[in-house]
Design an enzyme around this catalytic site. Structure first.
Site, PDB file in Angstrom:
ATOM      1  CB  CYS A   1     -21.977 -13.225  -0.118  1.00 47.38           C
ATOM      2  SG  CYS A   1     -21.960 -11.413  -0.377  1.00 47.38           S
TER       3      CYS A   1
ATOM      4  CE  LYS B   1     -23.794 -15.363  -3.040  1.00 47.65           C
ATOM      5  NZ  LYS B   1     -22.943 -14.336  -3.705  1.00 47.65           N
TER       6      LYS B   1
ATOM      7  CD  GLU C   1     -19.392 -14.122  -2.553  1.00 47.40           C
ATOM      8  OE1 GLU C   1     -19.552 -12.951  -2.123  1.00 47.40           O
ATOM      9  OE2 GLU C   1     -20.248 -14.724  -3.224  1.00 47.40           O
TER      10      GLU C   1
END
Lengths: 553, 553
Positions: free
Chosen positions: A149, A112, A41
């Protein structure tokens, strides 16, 4: 399909350098015959960049890193964590996203969705959450589902408690992903390497889908990413296991059905040790320090810091300063000298007695006595040591390492602007009993005394007054540390800690010290603490100084 | 309908004391013949309680405060900001809510929907957002729509940029609210009092609905709530205007059509002054300090802090310590003594020369020379002053006030563990040019020299080397401060600052200093800074120390 874990160590804002490291890893992957190389990430900018993600200039140039990376992907696909500017006027300025690049072309972004806001995480401060649903891409006939993530970390079949209702990883699996790619910046803390392996294997097996889980590696102020990336096949077997606490670029054939037997070696104490060494090394290296300095008292905390620093940057770059006072024990110098010989560090003796006498006389301070009321005169010794260490740091350009442990800092048993001085609190998240365990582990692995046993075994003392011992003011660490552990790391209430078998007076005594405003005041002025737990002192624990919260009996 | 603003000052976690203050204000409202008394956001616990809102024990007892308040509402309705436990297993443990109580009964809760996560705000860390839509309650035939803080602050007809898509205040108005109640914990910063008045009046007038906007008052570490609550009628006229920076419990008849002519008096410099005085007073009082100490150098910063402290807690409780060195100018003592006489503070002289000589000799430091390379010897003077001040603080139980201004701290022109020492950085968010303006305003209002003009007019100097002046190392503050203001407060990029008319070399020179890791390292170890701007050094500005972000030319 051949997939590469590209677990690399980047620096916040080193846009060109990080880009070069990414391109080098793509080249390595190609040499390994890879079809898909996966990066962590936010590897282009550094995940720990905080408010830089809202900086107008950085946002304007957010696409620059990919411009150089895209042309380097001929003949290979790559998933690269980065930011992209939010085209809308409302909301945060950037998305935290994964870019999927293949054969010189950008195929798209996956933003995300779940933005963590706890412990050290403040994602909603900087990132706009995913508005679109695109998460699945076809690369040469393989449907690749990508999540960033936290989007992988909300599996309702794995966690007892969840912070979010939705599960983006479940969604990509439901869409028919042949392969799930999860890119992460997941910091180390105790037990987390094992937890991640279980979490990834659980989901792979439950959903019969291979998972490539890539994590960042490297120290960034107090936050240490351990890497320990992995690939699990559709049976839930780990077929590629990256090393922890170092860079790792390796490739695996997804269908080969051959578990990776390497695993992660060593127990948790070894992992903590490795985390601290990486934390010291990266803080020094990334900030341009080649040499460090620390005050060596003859006690276990500073001795352990010296040993860790010697391992991190070489003993020849570590200067240990011994600063005896009239209240120092005889062993404080001799034991220190033995340690210095064992490590091969540089050393220097700078007594504080003359300066102490001048100031104590000028200020008419009550001289320290056994159990006496002489706080000012005790603290002044610690602060003079801090002055000397900072003078050496200033004069020689050395990074000052501070040596206090978490048990002390938690209950305020430290002198602000004295022994807390430094660029990095190496043991700020290490309980005293863990300090001893790490020291013994160092000797055990070496098969000889690196840290003299006399230092490990001696009764803890600040040596700021005659015959002063920590246990005159504090409960024994063997009793206090489990209470601190349950309170900080498990977030148990006082009642729950007592119910777990700890003495009520001890529990309230310790926790009232922890939460006293005068101690929070000290903790808020500490240097960054190397973090190895889920609730370290520092950016992951946010409390006001001013408060009157009751600890109810 | 008669409505009361109950703008009170509470302390984090002082559950019983806050409850008693709330009940007292309800009684005052009854005596004023009120129908509805409105309290600020989270007044039961203290809005600035941070991670205490996730503490298991506090969550378990979250309903306790209301249990005592509810019976006190016979014959009146009250809106009270508090927390309530989240009954669901997933998500945060509490809601940030308004409780509507009437005539001894709890009618219901309205949870906060929009959770700010910028500047000093971290609401999503602690609070679960509103899941239900109930916001409207009937109290004796009046439909009262209730919103909590941020839920009022997203009016698309008022703001150019918005962080959220929804507008809960619009929703309650669309539901047919006869009256909108907005409870707030909105910290002071420059221009904000006027902004709130405009925002409230705009919405009241545009929607033809009266608005009761109640804000918290009081200092909490660095965050200062100014109060300045108001009631606007359906024409958008302000019919009740609370004082700023003090408690205020007053009642108004909503239909009387008589604007409150009091307004908020004094310009912005006066508001900043009042904010700092309240910030010092509350930090001392809420933490149990009756007396303070500070180092008085003869310069303007420490002189202003002495004046503000004298106003905040009485001159007899302020000890000014003069600590001359061989590099101190002649006026450093005489000017300070004149100030001390004008203020009526206590004072003491503690030269640092003897201790400095001992340490400089022992450490073989290069002695300071004009423009020389003597950082270690310069810093050691500042650190010895820090040692002396902390010894006095320890010995006498005095709160140490630190005196550095924002211009210095921004560019790292300060000595860590030296002049930065203290419990509170009084001027940490005040630019040097603002320091001068506040000092002149003090003299102007007094009609005489409180702060000697010689101190205001003297050339800024740290006096750590012979004939050393700030402008040897820094651009003139008159040129630097506007750049800092645009960069911090307006968040402009270097290019935008240059486009606004500032010299490119100056801009890059200043900003490269600001963003240098060595200066962020210092800023992260400062005491809490009293905040008066939208981007103060401290909890509202989050940057890594370790970074290599480029400032592009």
């Amino acid at each position: 399909m051949r997939v590469t874990i590209a677990q690399i160590n980047t620096t916040n804002g080193e846009i060109e350098g990080n880009g070069a490291r990414i391109i080098a890893a793509i080249e390595e992957a190609k040499e390994q015959g890879s079809d898909l190389v996966v990066f962590p990430e936010l590897v282009t900018h550094g995940y720990t960049s905080q408010d830089w993600f809202q900086d107008a200039d950085i946002v304007e140039h957010s696409a620059d890193p990919l411009e150089r990376i895209i042309p380097a992907t001929d003949g290979i696909a790559a998933v690269v964590g980065t930011i992209r500017a939010n085209p809308n006027k409302d909301g945060r300025k950037v998305f935290n996203c994964a870019a999927l690049i293949s054969n010189g072309k950008l195929l798209g972004y996956v933003d995300k969705t779940l933005l963590p806001e706890y412990d050290v995480f403040d994602d909603p401060r900087w990132f706009e959450p995913n508005h679109s649903s695109r998460r699945l891409f076809d690369v040469n006939g393989t449907k690749i589902g990508i999540v960033v993530c936290e989007d992988f970390w909300n599996d309702k079949t794995f966690w007892k408690e969840r912070l979010y209702a939705s599960d983006p990883a479940d969604e990509v699996i439901a869409m028919g992903a042949d392969l799930v790619v999860s890119i992460n910046a997941s910091p180390y803390n105790k037990g987390k390497i094992k937890l991640r392996c279980e979490m990834v294997a659980h989901r792979a097996k439950a959903n019969k889908v291979p998972i490539v889980f890539v994590n960042l590696v490297g120290g960034n102020d107090g936050i240490i990413f351990d890497g320990a990336s992995l690939v699990a096949d559709e049976e839930g077997d780990i077929i590629l296991q990256a090393a922890a606490f170092e860079e790792f670029v390796e490739t695996v054939e997804l269908d080969r059905r051959k578990p990776d037997a390497r695993g992660i070696t060593g127990g948790e104490i070894r992992s903590i040790h490795n985390a601290l060494v990486l934390g010291i090394r990266d803080y020094a290296r990334k900030n341009g320090f080649r040499k460090v300095v620390l005050g060596l008292s003859g006690g276990i905390d500073s001795s352990l810091v010296a040993a860790l620093a010697a391992e991190a940057i070489g003993p020849e770059n570590v200067l240990c300063v011994m600063m005896p006072s009239p209240f120092s024990s005889e062993g404080s110098i001799t034991d220190s000298e033995e340690l210095i010989r064992n490590l091969g560090c540089e050393s220097r003796i700078e007594p504080i007695s003359d300066a102490f006498d001048v100031l104590a006389d000028q200020l008419n301070l009550l001289m320290p006595t056994k159990g006496g009321e002489s706080l000012a005169a005790e603290n002044i010794q610690s602060r003079l040591r801090g002055v000397i260490l900072m003078a050496i740091s200033n004069a020689e350009g050395r990074l000052l390492l501070s040596t206090g442990n978490k048990s002390e800092l938690a209950v305020g048993y430290c002198t602000l602007y004295g022994d807390t001085n430094g660029g990095l609190a190496v043991l700020g998240d290490i309980l005293k009993t863990e300090v001893w365990a790490i020291a013994r582990d160092i000797n055990g692995r070496a098969g000889r005394e690196i840290i003299p046993t006399r230092i490990i075994d001696k009764k803890p003392s600040a040596e700021l007054a005659p015959n002063q011992f920590d246990q005159d003011s504090l409960p024994p660490y063997e009793l206090m540390d489990p209470v601190l552990q349950l309170y900080f790391e498990q977030k148990l209430s006082p009642k729950e800690i007592i119910a777990a078998g700890h003495d009520a007076d001890l529990v309230y005594g310790v926790l009232n010290k922890v939460e006293h405003p005068a101690n929070e005041f000290k903790r808020q002025q500490l240097p960054p603490t190397l973090i190895v737990s889920k609730n370290a002192i520092g950016i992951g624990r946010r409390r006001p100084i001013t408060h009157k919260y009751p600890r109810r009996r």
